[in-house]
Motif scaffolding. Structure first.
Motif, PDB file in Angstrom:
ATOM      1  N   PHE A 321       0.822  -1.213   0.000  1.00 32.08           N
ATOM      2  CA  PHE A 321       0.000   0.000   0.000  1.00 32.08           C
ATOM      3  C   PHE A 321       0.857   1.265   0.000  1.00 32.08           C
ATOM      4  O   PHE A 321       0.502   2.265  -0.637  1.00 32.08           O
ATOM      5  N   LYS A 322       1.987   1.221   0.670  1.00 31.26           N
ATOM      6  CA  LYS A 322       2.887   2.374   0.670  1.00 31.26           C
ATOM      7  C   LYS A 322       3.379   2.690  -0.734  1.00 31.26           C
ATOM      8  O   LYS A 322       3.463   3.860  -1.130  1.00 31.26           O
ATOM      9  N   ASP A 323       3.685   1.656  -1.504  1.00 40.23           N
ATOM     10  CA  ASP A 323       4.279   1.854  -2.827  1.00 40.23           C
ATOM     11  C   ASP A 323       3.244   2.008  -3.947  1.00 40.23           C
ATOM     12  O   ASP A 323       3.539   2.636  -4.970  1.00 40.23           O
ATOM     13  N   ASN A 324       2.048   1.436  -3.776  1.00 40.79           N
ATOM     14  CA  ASN A 324       1.137   1.328  -4.915  1.00 40.79           C
ATOM     15  C   ASN A 324      -0.238   1.959  -4.720  1.00 40.79           C
ATOM     16  O   ASN A 324      -0.977   2.107  -5.694  1.00 40.79           O
ATOM     17  N   TYR A 325      -0.598   2.313  -3.501  1.00 41.12           N
ATOM     18  CA  TYR A 325      -1.931   2.855  -3.239  1.00 41.12           C
ATOM     19  C   TYR A 325      -1.987   4.342  -3.566  1.00 41.12           C
ATOM     20  O   TYR A 325      -1.106   5.112  -3.178  1.00 41.12           O
ATOM     21  N   LYS A 326      -3.031   4.738  -4.300  1.00 46.25           N
ATOM     22  CA  LYS A 326      -3.280   6.154  -4.574  1.00 46.25           C
ATOM     23  C   LYS A 326      -4.379   6.649  -3.646  1.00 46.25           C
ATOM     24  O   LYS A 326      -5.408   5.998  -3.487  1.00 46.25           O
ATOM     25  N   ASN A 327      -4.178   7.825  -3.047  1.00 43.99           N
ATOM     26  CA  ASN A 327      -5.166   8.349  -2.124  1.00 43.99           C
ATOM     27  C   ASN A 327      -6.513   8.553  -2.816  1.00 43.99           C
ATOM     28  O   ASN A 327      -6.588   8.967  -3.972  1.00 43.99           O
ATOM     29  N   TYR A 350     -18.076  10.124  -9.176  1.00 42.38           N
ATOM     30  CA  TYR A 350     -16.889   9.501  -9.758  1.00 42.38           C
ATOM     31  C   TYR A 350     -15.885   9.255  -8.646  1.00 42.38           C
ATOM     32  O   TYR A 350     -15.591  10.143  -7.835  1.00 42.38           O
ATOM     33  N   ALA A 351     -15.367   8.033  -8.581  1.00 37.51           N
ATOM     34  CA  ALA A 351     -14.302   7.688  -7.640  1.00 37.51           C
ATOM     35  C   ALA A 351     -13.109   7.174  -8.429  1.00 37.51           C
ATOM     36  O   ALA A 351     -13.253   6.335  -9.326  1.00 37.51           O
ATOM     37  N   SER A 352     -11.924   7.664  -8.114  1.00 36.60           N
ATOM     38  CA  SER A 352     -10.727   7.333  -8.873  1.00 36.60           C
ATOM     39  C   SER A 352     -10.230   5.930  -8.552  1.00 36.60           C
ATOM     40  O   SER A 352     -10.590   5.331  -7.538  1.00 36.60           O
ATOM     41  N   SER A 353      -9.372   5.406  -9.425  1.00 42.46           N
ATOM     42  CA  SER A 353      -8.742   4.113  -9.202  1.00 42.46           C
ATOM     43  C   SER A 353      -7.853   4.184  -7.959  1.00 42.46           C
ATOM     44  O   SER A 353      -7.142   5.164  -7.746  1.00 42.46           O
ATOM     45  N   PRO A 354      -7.864   3.141  -7.112  1.00 44.78           N
ATOM     46  CA  PRO A 354      -7.082   3.199  -5.876  1.00 44.78           C
ATOM     47  C   PRO A 354      -5.614   2.810  -6.018  1.00 44.78           C
ATOM     48  O   PRO A 354      -4.853   2.950  -5.065  1.00 44.78           O
ATOM     49  N   PHE A 355      -5.199   2.314  -7.199  1.00 47.88           N
ATOM     50  CA  PHE A 355      -3.828   1.829  -7.336  1.00 47.88           C
ATOM     51  C   PHE A 355      -3.112   2.478  -8.513  1.00 47.88           C
ATOM     52  O   PHE A 355      -3.729   2.848  -9.516  1.00 47.88           O
TER      53      PHE A 355
END
Length: 459
Positions: A321-327, A350-355
Motif C-alpha cells: 500500500f505504501k508503494d502502490n496505493y493512490k489516495n 466519480y471515484a478514482s482508481s485506488p492503485f
C-alpha cells in the motif's frame, strides 16, 4: 512496481488487497432514497440524518424532527472475459439499507444559537460479489504423476455486509453558521473463497482446487469520528468542510491451510488491526430558490491503509500500500427540483482508481507467458455512478424512490502461487498442488443497479 512472489506468498491472496480497499477503507454510503438519488452529495446542504454520512454540521440545518427508513434492492453483475470467452453472473438482494432520525431542540433564548440537534443514522451495504472466469484449454498443467489437466474456470466468491452506525450533534448559529460532530461505529462480515478447476486431459473429469489460506472468514468492528462546518456566504450560497478520522478496525480472521509440514491440512485463526485512510471533504451548494438546490462534494484521502505488524504478512501488505496505493479522490454532484409536492432529483459520482499501474507476468491465450505486463486497472479501478429519483411530500409524511447505476471495469489476476522458502502458496486439492509463477488475467465489467424506497415522517 512488480508484484513480488514473496508478497502474495505471505499476504495470502489478491482478495486481501481488494477487501482492504473495497470494504474496510470504503465506508458504506447507503442513505435515504433522496440521498442516493443525489449521488450522496449533501455536504453543504444537510438537513437530515444522512448528514452523518458526509458532514455532521448538516444536522444543524434541520428545523424539524424527522425519522425515515429505506429499503434497498441491489443487483450486482460481473462479466469476466478471458481467452475469448465470457461468464456473467448476477446477484440480487433486498435489505434494510438505511434508518435515520433527527431530533431538533430550538433554543428559546436571546442568544444567536438557534438550534441544537441530535441525529442517529444506520447505513447497511451488501458486499456480495461473485466473479467467475472461463477457462482456456491451452493452459495445461503437468502433474508429477505424469497426468495433465487444462484450466477449466476460476471463481472468487465473497458474501457478507458492512454497516455504519453514527450518532452526532449539530448546532445552528444565527442561521448562518453550522457546526457538527459525529461518532461512527462499524461492523463487517466477510466470507470468501478462491477456487480453480482443472479438467483431466485423459478422461475429462474435473478437479477442484482451493487457494492456500482460503476459504477464509473475517469479522470486524471499527470506530471513527467526524467534524464539520457549513457557512452561508449569502442566502443562495453555502460552503462546507468535514474531516473523518481513520477507521480503527479490529478484525478476527479464520482460514483454511493445506500441506503444512507439521499440521497438514487444518484451520487457523488470527487477529488483525487495520487503520483505514483519513478523509477530508469540501462542499459547495447553490440554492436558487425554494424550488431548486445543487450540491457538489469533493472527498480526498489523506493517508493510506496500514496494518499493525504482527508478522511478515502485515509488513508485506503495508509495503504494497505504501508503494502502490493512490489516495482516494471522489467527486459527487447532486440536484433537487421541487414542483409543489413533487421532488425531482438526480446525481453523478466519480471515484478514482485506488492503485498505480502494477506489473505482472501473465499467461497469454496460447498458454505462453508474457513477462512484465503493466496494468493501470489491476484488482480495482475507477467507478462511475448515475442516479435519479422522485419523491412526494404529504406534509407530515413523505415517500421517495431512487435508482442508481454504478459501473466499473478492471483486470482480475488469479492462479498465481509458487513455493517460496518452503511455503506453498498455490491451489490445493487432495494430494495435489497447482503451482504457478504467472497470473491469468481476465477483464471484468461490474454493473450495479440499485433501487431504493424511503418512507419518512416529519414532526
Amino acid at each position: 512496481m512488480s508484484i513480488s512472489a514473496a508478497f502474495f506468498a505471505q499476504a495470502q491472496d489478491v482478495s486481501v488487497i481488494r477487501n482492504t480497499v473495497d470494504v474496510y477503507s470504503n465506508a458504506p454510503n447507503v442513505g435515504s432514497a433522496k440521498f442516493n438519488a443525489m449521488a450522496g452529495s449533501n455536504g453543504a446542504l444537510g438537513g437530515d440524518a444522512n448528514s452523518l454520512l458526509t458532514n455532521p454540521a448538516g444536522l444543524g440545518v434541520a428545523i424539524s424532527g424527522e425519522v425515515s427508513g429505506t429499503l434497498s434492492i441491489t443487483s450486482n453483475k460481473n462479466t469476466s472475459s478471458f481467452a475469448g470467452s465470457s461468464y456473467g453472473y448476477n446477484i440480487n438482494k433486498g435489505d434494510l439499507g438505511n434508518i435515520g432520525a433527527v431530533m431538533t431542540f430550538q433554543l428559546m433564548t436571546e442568544s444567536a444559537w438557534k438550534f441544537i440537534n441530535i441525529g442517529v443514522n444506520y447505513s447497511n451495504q451488501s458486499i456480495e460479489n461473485y466473479v467467475e472466469t472461463p477457462g482456456n484449454t491451452n493452459l495445461i498443467y503437468d502433474f508429477p504423476d505424469a497426468t495433465s489437466s487444462s484450466f477449466a474456470r476460476h471463481a472468487y466468491d465473497r458474501y457478507g455486509y458492512v454497516s455504519k452506525t453514527s450518532v452526532g450533534v449539530g448546532a445552528n448559529y444565527n442561521n448562518n453558521f453550522y457546526l457538527g460532530a459525529g461518532l461512527n461505529f462499524f461492523n463487517s462480515s466477510i466470507d470468501q473463497s478462491d477456487t480453480a478447476i482443472f479438467n483431466s486431459l485423459s478422461n475429462g473429469s474435473s478437479e477442484y482446487f482451493s487457494k492456500q489460506n482460503t476459504p477464509f472468514s473475517e469479522r470486524g468492528n471499527g470506530f471513527s469520528a467526524s467534524l464539520g462546518v457549513i457557512g452561508k456566504l449569502s442566502p443562495n450560497f453555502r460552503l462546507g468542510a468535514a474531516l473523518e478520522t481513520p477507521t480503527f478496525w479490529n478484525i478476527t480472521r479464520g482460514y483454511s491451510f493445506y500441506n503444512d509440514p507439521i499440521y497438514g491440512d487444518d484451520y487457523a485463526s488470527e487477529d488483525r488491526k487495520l487503520t483505514s485512510p483519513l478523509k477530508a471533504t469540501v462542499s459547495a451548494a447553490f440554492i436558487a430558490s425554494k424550488s431548486f438546490a445543487l450540491n457538489v462534494d469533493y472527498t480526498l484521502g489523506l493517508t493510506k491503509p496500514k496494518y499493525k505488524v504482527y508478522g511478515g504478512a502485515e509488513t508485506e501488505l503495508n509495503d504494497f500500500f505504501k508503494d502502490n496505493y493512490k489516495n482516494l479522490s471522489e467527486l459527487k454532484i447532486g440536484a433537487e427540483y421541487r414542483l409543489k409536492q413533487f421532488r425531482l432529483r438526480g446525481g453523478y459520482a466519480y471515484a478514482s482508481s485506488p492503485f498505480d499501474a502494477l506489473t505482472v507476468d501473465r499467461y497469454t491465450d496460447n498458454g505462453g507467458v508474457a513477462e512484465g505486463q503493466s496494468y493501470g486497472n489491476l484488482i480495482l479501478n475507477d467507478r462511475n455512478a448515475l442516479s435519479v429519483g422522485l419523491g412526494y411530500d404529504f406534509k407530515s409524511f413523505y415517500i421517495d424512490a431512487s435508482y442508481q447505476n454504478v459501473t466499473s471495469k478492471y483486470t482480475n489476476p488469479f492462479l498465481y502461487g509458487v513455493v517460496v522458502n518452503n511455503y506453498e502458496a498455490g491451489y490445493y486439492s487432495p494430494n495435489r498442488l497447482i503451482s504457478s509463477d504467472a497470473y491469468a488475467v481476465s477483464d471484468v465489467k461490474n454493473v450495479r443497479n440499485n433501487f431504493f424506497i424511503t418512507f419518512g415522517w416529519k414532526f
